[in-house]
Design a protein around this motif. Structure first.
Motif, PDB file in Angstrom:
ATOM      1  N   PRO A  86      45.954  36.379  32.432  1.00 31.97           N
ATOM      2  CA  PRO A  86      45.649  35.379  31.630  1.00 31.97           C
ATOM      3  C   PRO A  86      43.516  35.931  31.607  1.00 31.97           C
ATOM      4  N   SER A  87      43.237  35.111  30.224  1.00 35.50           N
ATOM      5  CA  SER A  87      41.654  35.678  29.991  1.00 35.50           C
ATOM      6  C   SER A  87      40.900  34.155  29.665  1.00 35.50           C
ATOM      7  N   GLN A  89      40.771  34.249  33.665  1.00 36.43           N
ATOM      8  CA  GLN A  89      41.749  33.996  34.812  1.00 36.43           C
ATOM      9  C   GLN A  89      41.703  32.913  35.807  1.00 36.43           C
ATOM     10  N   PRO A  90      42.584  32.831  35.127  1.00 31.69           N
ATOM     11  CA  PRO A  90      43.202  30.933  36.574  1.00 31.69           C
ATOM     12  C   PRO A  90      43.054  31.408  37.314  1.00 31.69           C
ATOM     13  N   ARG A  91      42.588  29.702  38.500  1.00 27.64           N
ATOM     14  CA  ARG A  91      43.176  30.025  39.781  1.00 27.64           C
ATOM     15  C   ARG A  91      44.406  30.493  40.154  1.00 27.64           C
ATOM     16  N   ASP A  94      46.418  27.427  39.532  1.00 30.94           N
ATOM     17  CA  ASP A  94      47.064  26.843  38.123  1.00 30.94           C
ATOM     18  C   ASP A  94      47.244  27.860  37.481  1.00 30.94           C
ATOM     19  N   TYR A  95      47.639  29.251  38.156  1.00 31.02           N
ATOM     20  CA  TYR A  95      48.792  30.381  37.506  1.00 31.02           C
ATOM     21  C   TYR A  95      49.787  29.873  37.132  1.00 31.02           C
ATOM     22  N   GLU A 142      37.097  34.931  43.692  1.00 24.03           N
ATOM     23  CA  GLU A 142      37.595  33.896  42.784  1.00 24.03           C
ATOM     24  C   GLU A 142      38.265  33.862  41.121  1.00 24.03           C
ATOM     25  N   GLY A 143      39.090  33.734  41.163  1.00 23.76           N
ATOM     26  CA  GLY A 143      39.747  34.337  39.649  1.00 23.76           C
ATOM     27  C   GLY A 143      40.274  35.044  39.492  1.00 23.76           C
TER      28      GLY A 143
END
Length: 227
Positions: A86-87, A89-91, A94-95, A142-143
């Motif tokens: 995803p862009s 990018q989720p933590r 929450d992925y 992070e992310g």
């Protein structure tokens, strides 16, 4: 005339490597998911067999190796195809797990599946495998938990493969930050024009192939390339 398989060769680093190897007289088997983009990208390159498809498809992986075998056998496998996820990018908290599975399927399972098909020829010919990696595999950004953990898995798999296959060179290659579509997706809305173009990494890549160091992790920016 040696033979290479390069995945994800319709743009970015994969296309730059294809151009560099074609210029050195290599015969190439290349792929990408977008048939039109792939055909247009390599149309003017000599000695190229272009097979559109997805590295997650076992039949497509087999077809790539069959095409290389028809040219004489695989001397080099460049596992370059990959997806960011995803862009933005989720933590990790929450992925989406279905997306995470897809990231690992493309970035880890697909390349391992392809090298399984290619290994008999690579062993016979004393060939080499290049698994394209990233600093996100070894740094905790992070992310970057999805993409980074997938690339970390690629690096560990590469280490094990190098121990198991002493007759084959295995390099997990970090090309550095390059001005590619994937890198732009990693930094949505930001200006990445200060990053070098993918073509700038090709001299170091060709130097790696010529010098054939022992299997291991390679940062292209740290290779001493003769002028």
């Amino acid at each position: 005339m040696p033979v290479a398989i390069i995945t994800g060769a319709s743009r970015g680093l994969g296309l730059a490597i294809a151009k560099g190897l074609a210029g050195e007289g290599w015969r190439l088997v290349v792929d990408a998911r977008d048939a039109g983009a792939l055909a247009g990208a390599v149309a003017e390159l000599p000695g190229v067999t272009a097979l559109a498809g997805d590295v997650t498809d076992p039949g497509h992986r087999a077809a790539l190796v069959r095409a290389a075998d028809e040219l004489g056998g695989v001397d080099l496998l460049v596992n370059n195809a990959g997806i960011l996820g995803p862009s933005p990018q989720p933590r990790l908290a929450d992925y989406p797990l279905d997306v995470l599975r897809a990231v690992f399927e493309v970035n880890v399972v697909g390349p391992i599946g392809l090298l399984q098909w290619a290994l008999p020829s690579l062993r016979e010919r004393g060939g080499a495998i290049v698994n394209v990696t990233s600093d996100a595999a070894v740094e905790a950004y992070e992310g970057w938990g999805g993409y980074g953990s997938a690339k970390a898995a690629v690096e560990q798999a590469s280490r094990i493969l190098a121990a198991e296959e002493p007759s084959v060179r295995v390099w997990w290659v970090d090309p550095g930050d390059l001005r590619t579509r994937m890198h732009q997706e990693a930094f949505p809305g930001e200006d990445i024009s200060d990053r070098p173009l993918p073509d700038t990494a090709v001299p170091a890549f060709l130097h790696l192939l010529r010098t054939r160091p022992e299997s291991g992790r390679v940062r292209l920016s740290e290779l001493a390339v003769p002028a």
